[in-house]
Design a protein around this motif. Structure first.
Motif, PDB file in Angstrom:
ATOM      1  N   MET C   1      11.400  -9.873   0.615  1.00 43.41           N
ATOM      2  CA  MET C   1      10.379  -8.908   1.463  1.00 43.41           C
ATOM      3  C   MET C   1      10.250  -7.514   0.516  1.00 43.41           C
ATOM      4  O   MET C   1       9.436  -7.068   0.550  1.00 43.41           O
ATOM      5  N   GLY C   2      11.447  -7.201  -0.082  1.00 41.66           N
ATOM      6  CA  GLY C   2      11.425  -5.960  -0.980  1.00 41.66           C
ATOM      7  C   GLY C   2      10.212  -5.975  -2.012  1.00 41.66           C
ATOM      8  O   GLY C   2       9.552  -4.967  -1.953  1.00 41.66           O
ATOM      9  N   ARG C   3       9.959  -6.966  -2.615  1.00 41.84           N
ATOM     10  CA  ARG C   3       8.690  -6.996  -3.655  1.00 41.84           C
ATOM     11  C   ARG C   3       7.629  -6.861  -2.890  1.00 41.84           C
ATOM     12  O   ARG C   3       6.811  -6.101  -3.328  1.00 41.84           O
ATOM     13  N   VAL C   4       7.357  -7.776  -1.792  1.00 43.90           N
ATOM     14  CA  VAL C   4       6.034  -7.521  -0.898  1.00 43.90           C
ATOM     15  C   VAL C   4       5.973  -6.256  -0.389  1.00 43.90           C
ATOM     16  O   VAL C   4       4.928  -5.698  -0.514  1.00 43.90           O
ATOM     17  N   VAL C   5       6.911  -5.355  -0.010  1.00 41.71           N
ATOM     18  CA  VAL C   5       6.782  -4.207   0.265  1.00 41.71           C
ATOM     19  C   VAL C   5       6.357  -3.039  -0.779  1.00 41.71           C
ATOM     20  O   VAL C   5       5.559  -2.487  -0.537  1.00 41.71           O
ATOM     21  N   ARG C   6       6.909  -3.445  -1.789  1.00 44.01           N
ATOM     22  CA  ARG C   6       6.720  -2.466  -3.017  1.00 44.01           C
ATOM     23  C   ARG C   6       5.108  -2.795  -3.599  1.00 44.01           C
ATOM     24  O   ARG C   6       4.583  -1.899  -3.854  1.00 44.01           O
ATOM     25  N   ILE C   7       4.874  -3.837  -3.462  1.00 47.10           N
ATOM     26  CA  ILE C   7       3.451  -4.306  -3.622  1.00 47.10           C
ATOM     27  C   ILE C   7       2.433  -3.337  -2.576  1.00 47.10           C
ATOM     28  O   ILE C   7       1.649  -2.990  -3.009  1.00 47.10           O
ATOM     29  N   ASP C   8       2.786  -3.586  -1.501  1.00 43.59           N
ATOM     30  CA  ASP C   8       1.792  -2.781  -0.408  1.00 43.59           C
ATOM     31  C   ASP C   8       2.127  -1.230  -0.689  1.00 43.59           C
ATOM     32  O   ASP C   8       1.199  -0.701  -0.228  1.00 43.59           O
ATOM     33  N   VAL C   9       3.130  -0.912  -0.967  1.00 42.69           N
ATOM     34  CA  VAL C   9       3.371   0.591  -1.073  1.00 42.69           C
ATOM     35  C   VAL C   9       2.368   1.006  -2.221  1.00 42.69           C
ATOM     36  O   VAL C   9       1.652   2.066  -2.048  1.00 42.69           O
ATOM     37  N   ARG C  10       2.242   0.302  -3.315  1.00 39.74           N
ATOM     38  CA  ARG C  10       1.413   0.487  -4.293  1.00 39.74           C
ATOM     39  C   ARG C  10      -0.233   0.307  -4.035  1.00 39.74           C
ATOM     40  O   ARG C  10      -1.145   1.106  -4.147  1.00 39.74           O
ATOM     41  N   ARG C  11      -0.572  -0.678  -3.123  1.00 41.58           N
ATOM     42  CA  ARG C  11      -1.962  -1.209  -3.123  1.00 41.58           C
ATOM     43  C   ARG C  11      -2.514  -0.982  -1.756  1.00 41.58           C
ATOM     44  O   ARG C  11      -3.641  -0.850  -1.378  1.00 41.58           O
ATOM     45  N   GLY C  12      -1.726  -0.602  -0.890  1.00 48.60           N
ATOM     46  CA  GLY C  12      -2.137  -0.261   0.745  1.00 48.60           C
ATOM     47  C   GLY C  12      -2.515   1.179   0.935  1.00 48.60           C
ATOM     48  O   GLY C  12      -2.802   1.808  -0.169  1.00 48.60           O
ATOM     49  N   ILE C  13      -2.534   1.513   2.068  1.00 49.69           N
ATOM     50  CA  ILE C  13      -2.752   2.651   2.155  1.00 49.69           C
ATOM     51  C   ILE C  13      -1.537   3.772   2.265  1.00 49.69           C
ATOM     52  O   ILE C  13      -1.921   4.961   2.569  1.00 49.69           O
ATOM     53  N   ALA C  14      -0.178   3.076   1.942  1.00 50.46           N
ATOM     54  CA  ALA C  14       0.726   4.076   1.760  1.00 50.46           C
ATOM     55  C   ALA C  14       0.445   5.321   0.959  1.00 50.46           C
ATOM     56  O   ALA C  14       0.904   6.200   1.304  1.00 50.46           O
ATOM     57  N   PRO C  15      -0.100   5.110  -0.312  1.00 45.28           N
ATOM     58  CA  PRO C  15      -0.234   6.284  -1.035  1.00 45.28           C
ATOM     59  C   PRO C  15      -1.148   7.473  -0.565  1.00 45.28           C
ATOM     60  O   PRO C  15      -1.016   8.500  -0.323  1.00 45.28           O
ATOM     61  N   LEU C  16      -2.140   6.715   0.110  1.00 49.16           N
ATOM     62  CA  LEU C  16      -3.185   7.784   1.009  1.00 49.16           C
ATOM     63  C   LEU C  16      -2.416   8.491   1.991  1.00 49.16           C
ATOM     64  O   LEU C  16      -2.594   9.781   2.293  1.00 49.16           O
ATOM     65  N   ALA C  17      -1.824   7.749   2.766  1.00 48.79           N
ATOM     66  CA  ALA C  17      -0.795   8.343   3.983  1.00 48.79           C
ATOM     67  C   ALA C  17       0.144   9.421   3.438  1.00 48.79           C
ATOM     68  O   ALA C  17       0.243  10.582   4.077  1.00 48.79           O
ATOM     69  N   ALA C  18       0.740   9.214   2.306  1.00 45.84           N
ATOM     70  CA  ALA C  18       1.727  10.252   1.780  1.00 45.84           C
ATOM     71  C   ALA C  18       1.048  11.303   1.325  1.00 45.84           C
ATOM     72  O   ALA C  18       1.254  12.347   1.597  1.00 45.84           O
ATOM     73  N   LEU C  19      -0.073  10.982   0.770  1.00 43.93           N
ATOM     74  CA  LEU C  19      -0.920  12.137   0.205  1.00 43.93           C
ATOM     75  C   LEU C  19      -1.234  13.029   1.258  1.00 43.93           C
ATOM     76  O   LEU C  19      -0.978  14.455   1.215  1.00 43.93           O
ATOM     77  N   ILE C  20      -1.843  12.530   2.556  1.00 47.21           N
ATOM     78  CA  ILE C  20      -2.312  13.495   3.542  1.00 47.21           C
ATOM     79  C   ILE C  20      -1.110  14.100   4.124  1.00 47.21           C
ATOM     80  O   ILE C  20      -1.033  15.440   4.549  1.00 47.21           O
ATOM     81  N   VAL C  21       0.006  13.217   4.414  1.00 51.20           N
ATOM     82  CA  VAL C  21       0.990  13.805   5.184  1.00 51.20           C
ATOM     83  C   VAL C  21       1.801  15.079   4.223  1.00 51.20           C
ATOM     84  O   VAL C  21       2.103  16.240   4.577  1.00 51.20           O
TER      85      VAL C  21
END
Lengths: 202, 252, 447
Positions: C1-21
């Motif tokens: 699961m760790g790798r899958v989460v890391r992929i999504d942290v990079r590719r999903g909305i996480a960076p945008l959400a982090a930036l906005i917050v």
């Protein structure tokens, strides 16, 4: 000819949504201004700040077609259509909200609702042109929330250029800010349209 | 890999969507090998695929995939681990790279963690995408996306592989390569390929099932289908066989 | 699961959400530096005030993620995979939660650096506020994810975000113990502590809500959601059953720390980092009252509460002048001026009068306004801010001289020295007693 276009852009649903938003704005303003521990009409800034954002986010749905590039390949004067689209959408939503605040227009009522709708539409259209219609809601929601919280209380006119969501109608700076956002959105969106969003989300 | 004699066993399968009956008393037994599924639009090909993929529950009838009853919940997880599926409409996350996307599916299909990197590389290689493995999906053309879909379907070395229109969007050369891949996969696994392109079936499939209005109206080898060609329209023997069988089914 | 989460942290909305917050948190913190500068409890409390914006954003980010599978038409393919849905859902939640919490903590961490450099008190368990805030953000992402999964429309995320604002805002209007159900504080309680039990109950309440939300959408069965739902109900009941005000004064943080003489300046331990600056301003400014009998010789620098100083100590609110580095700037918000505040602050309270008679009120105000100009030096700034006896701070405008006040002040200045000092000393007595008649008599001497 125009009806399929309106249907394709979800205009009937959005119009119904605007009616709901206006009703909610009216109800919320009524509730706030009837609280005994708050000061009547002066208690309405949350409505004046948030209802226009909701209206603008709704209208943002109509700002892009299912396939922007396909649409643009058709022989229609898209710039003029987009210009008219923003103007009509803004006018209708601003009017709908302003109606709910007419009973006391100048203290966080109709004037502020109309001004903030114009400004929020400006932010939404700028975001649509730069990032696509599907994501256009995020900046205006984040911005309004932050400005609402960060604005000096009591509000002062000197910061109106960024605290426009909470400024009273008497602050010219807030009107200028709204006009600037709207003009920027109008120009960017009419010229470029919504950014095509093959990568709408990931 | 488990040795299974009958990979797919469908008995008297009925599937309804609201009032429309999509499959109407279908019987089908499939073992290892490449099986073609033909039929006009609306014949029930995709519905059969979805039933076998465990996403649609039949109204009645029995469906056993890899010795597991997929009309109930008990053995679904075991069956799904050994299943590969490429739906007709293949969705994807555009910002993922091919490798990341296939890795994600390896995880979803519970490929043991230490085997994931090798399995991902192998699946991408077999799908012919190795040179684009680190490209984001949104940058891929339609045919390459289709191959990314095939890669995710085979990443767990499935015993039952369901491919719904896998060759749509592939260029002729890619289709030749793809048929070769099908033959390799069909050695151990049961591969069911639904398609409108009868020449793919003729070239790659050991046997063909032709659906019409939710029933199987033909089951046999491609050569047997071609032999039915008298009275049919088409540019090749198997196309003539296809149209002739359908015409007979319609008039029956 | 760790790798899958890391992929999504990079590719999903996480960076945008982090930036906005990150952007929102940082922008608000930077515009309101005086609310947290130098004080851990104030910073932690302010981060919780921010929840009124951040929780709706977390809800929206979660909803966006929740709708992704269906927007991307991946629902069917994912349904054929063997992994239990709760693990897939957790893997969808983790990247967004990482982004939102990461943005929040990064912004908080950046402003924590200048706080750490000057802070004079670090006790009081303030970090509990941050921990519970992080849990609330994670729970909001989970709730958004669940709602977005059930309602995978494009407007779900923004409408949920705005509905979040409305609900969070409405809770702040509830003036009772229900406010503790909300992660957002209405007002930061500096140098105060919340009992551990309340932190734990809030943490349990938010975590249970998040777990319930995930459990409801992760399984077709209902019972997995029952356990966290029961925890949520219990924690919620505990939270609403207490009193509305649960803050306890942090005596150690408020314990006065004093420095210097003439005047002696004091501040609560947590605010003690301003003492050097305050000493410099007070020493310079209060020379205007030199030689007057009865002028307080101890001046407290306060932010949001009155430290335990004697009744004869004057207090001045320094919060508007706090810079992000914990130093004092001479001017603050609304054109306020520290010198003006100091000069009013050591005199008797200009707002002591709470009667109805406007003439009496005017006498009290006018006497104060004349006294503050007693040696003719003019006041700077447009407004002054003062702390009331009950510890609340308020502003008043119109410091710029009223011609009538200016004329009276001019007469006072024109008196012989002995008479001037005598007038001031009698003013201090009458003003302290808040006696309108005596103050009016003093003014009459000048008319």
């Amino acid at each position: 000819m125009i009806r399929p276009h309106l249907r394709a852009r979800y205009v009937p649903g959005v119009a119904a949504g605007l009616v709901v938003v206006a009703a909610l704005a009216w109800a919320a303003a009524e509730w706030l201004s009837s609280r005994p521990y708050l000061d009547g009409a002066e208690a309405r800034p949350p409505v004046a700040a948030l209802a226009p954002v909701l209206a603008a986010v709704l209208v943002s749905v109509t700002l892009a077609g299912a396939d922007e590039e396909l649409e643009r390949s058709t022989a229609r004067p898209w710039r003029a259509i987009r210009l008219a689209h923003v103007l009509v959408g803004t006018t209708v939503s601003a009017a709908a909200l302003a109606l709910t605040g007419l009973w006391e227009p100048a203290r966080y009522g109709a004037y502020e609702l109309a001004r903030n709708t114009v400004a929020a539409m400006g932010m939404v259209t700028v975001a649509t042109a730069l990032a696509g219609a599907a994501r256009a809601w995020a900046p205006v929601i984040a911005y309004t929330g932050a400005a609402y919280l960060a604005a000096p209380k009591p509000v002062i006119a000197g910061t109106a250029w960024w605290t426009w969501p909470v400024q009273p109608a008497s602050a010219p700076g807030a009107w200028w800010a709204a006009a600037a956002w709207f003009a920027a959105g109008l120009v960017l969106y009419a010229r470029n349209g919504a950014r095509p969003t093959a990568d709408r989300d990931a | 890999m488990t040795i299974t004699s009958t990979h797919v066993d469908v008995r008297d399968l009925v599937v309804r969507y609201r009032r429309r009956t999509a499959l109407n008393g279908l019987d089908l037994r499939l073992g290892a090998g490449v099986h073609g599924l033909l039929g006009p639009n609306g014949a029930g090909k995709t519905t059969l695929m979805r039933v076998l993929a465990t996403v649609v529950r039949p109204a009645s009838g029995g469906v056993t995939v890899l010795d597991g009853d997929v009309t109930g919940d008990a053995r679904l997880r075991q069956v799904r681990r050994r299943l590969g599926y490429l739906p007709q409409q293949f969705g994807y996350y555009p910002r993922f790279t091919v490798r990341e996307f296939v890795e994600y599916f390896a995880w979803l299909k519970e490929v043991p963690r230490d085997r994931i990197p090798a399995a991902v590389d192998r699946a991408i290689e077999r799908a012919g995408l190795l040179d684009r493995a680190d490209e984001r999906l949104k940058r891929l053309s339609g045919g390459m996306l289709r191959r990314a879909g095939i890669a995710q379907a085979i990443v767990n070395d499935p015993d039952v592989l369901l491919l719904d229109e896998p060759t749509a969007g592939l260029d002729p050369e890619q289709r030749v390569d793809f048929r070769e891949l099908l033959r390799v996969l069909g050695v151990d696994a049961c591969v069911l390929v639904s398609t409108h392109l009868v020449e793919d079936v003729a070239a790659a499939c050991a046997d063909v099932t032709l659906l019409h209005e939710g029933r199987a109206v033909f089951r046999g080898t491609p050569a047997e289908l071609a032999a039915r060609g008298a009275g049919g329209d088409g540019d090749s023997p198997i196309e003539r066989g296809y149209t002739a069988v359908l015409r007979a089914a319609r008039s029956a | 699961m760790g790798r899958v989460v890391r992929i999504d942290v990079r590719r999903g909305i996480a960076p945008l959400a982090a930036l906005i917050v990150l952007g929102v948190t940082f922008a608000v913190l930077v515009t309101e530096t005086e609310m947290w500068a130098g004080r851990w409890s104030a910073l932690a409390g302010y981060l919780r005030i921010l929840m009124i914006v951040l929780v709706p954003l977390a809800l929206a980010a979660g909803a966006w993620q929740g709708g992704r599978e269906r927007r991307r038409r991946l629902g069917e393919l994912l349904a054929t995979t063997s992994l239990p849905p709760w693990r897939r859902l957790t893997a969808a939640w983790a990247p967004v939660a990482t982004g939102v919490v990461g943005g929040f903590l990064l912004a908080g961490g950046v402003v924590a650096v200048p706080v750490a450099l000057v802070a004079t008190y670090s006790g009081g368990g303030w970090w509990w506020l941050v921990v519970v805030g992080v849990i609330a953000l994670g729970a909001a992402v989970a709730a958004g994810l669940a709602i977005g999964t059930v309602l995978p429309w494009r407007l779900t995320a923004p409408v949920l975000g705005l509905a979040g604002y409305v609900v969070m805002g409405a809770v702040t209007y509830a003036r009772d113990s229900r406010v503790w159900l909300s992660p957002a504080l209405d007002d930061a309680a500096e140098a105060s502590v919340l009992p551990l039990g309340d932190h734990v109950a809030q943490a349990a309440w938010f975590a249970a809500i998040g777990a319930t939300a995930l459990a409801v959408v992760a399984s077709r069965r209902r019972w997995p959601a029952l356990v966290p739902a029961a925890v949520a109900v219990v924690a919620g009941a505990v939270l609403v059953s207490g009193p509305a005000d649960r803050w306890r004064d942090d005596a150690a943080a408020r314990e006065p720390v004093c420095a210097g003489t003439e005047p002696r300046v004091c501040a609560g331990r947590e605010v003690a980092f301003v003492l050097d600056d305050f000493q410099a301003y007070a020493g310079r400014t209060l020379t205007v009252y030199a030689g007057i009998e009865g002028i307080p010789d101890t001046v407290g620098a306060v932010t949001a509460y009155r430290p335990a100083l004697g009744d004869d100590a004057a207090v001045v609110s320094v919060r508007p002048y706090l810079t992000w580095r914990g130093t004092l700037a001479p001017t603050g918000e609304y054109e306020a001026d520290l010198e003006t505040d100091l000069r009013y602050g050591v005199l008797p309270n200009r707002w002591c009068y709470d009667g109805e008679d406007p003439r009496e009120a005017d006498a009290v105000w006018t006497a104060a306004d004349v006294a503050v100009r007693w040696n003719g030096t003019d006041l700077v700034g447009e407004v002054a801010n003062v702390m009331d006896d009950d510890g609340s701070i308020f502003w008043f405008g119109g410091v710029g001289a009223d011609p009538a006040v200016a004329a009276l002040a001019e007469r006072l200045r024109a008196l012989p020295d002995a008479a001037r000092y005598d007038w001031m000393e009698r003013y201090l007595v009458a003003g302290e007693a808040c006696d309108p008649a005596a103050l009016d008599a003093l003014l009459d001497e000048l008319r």
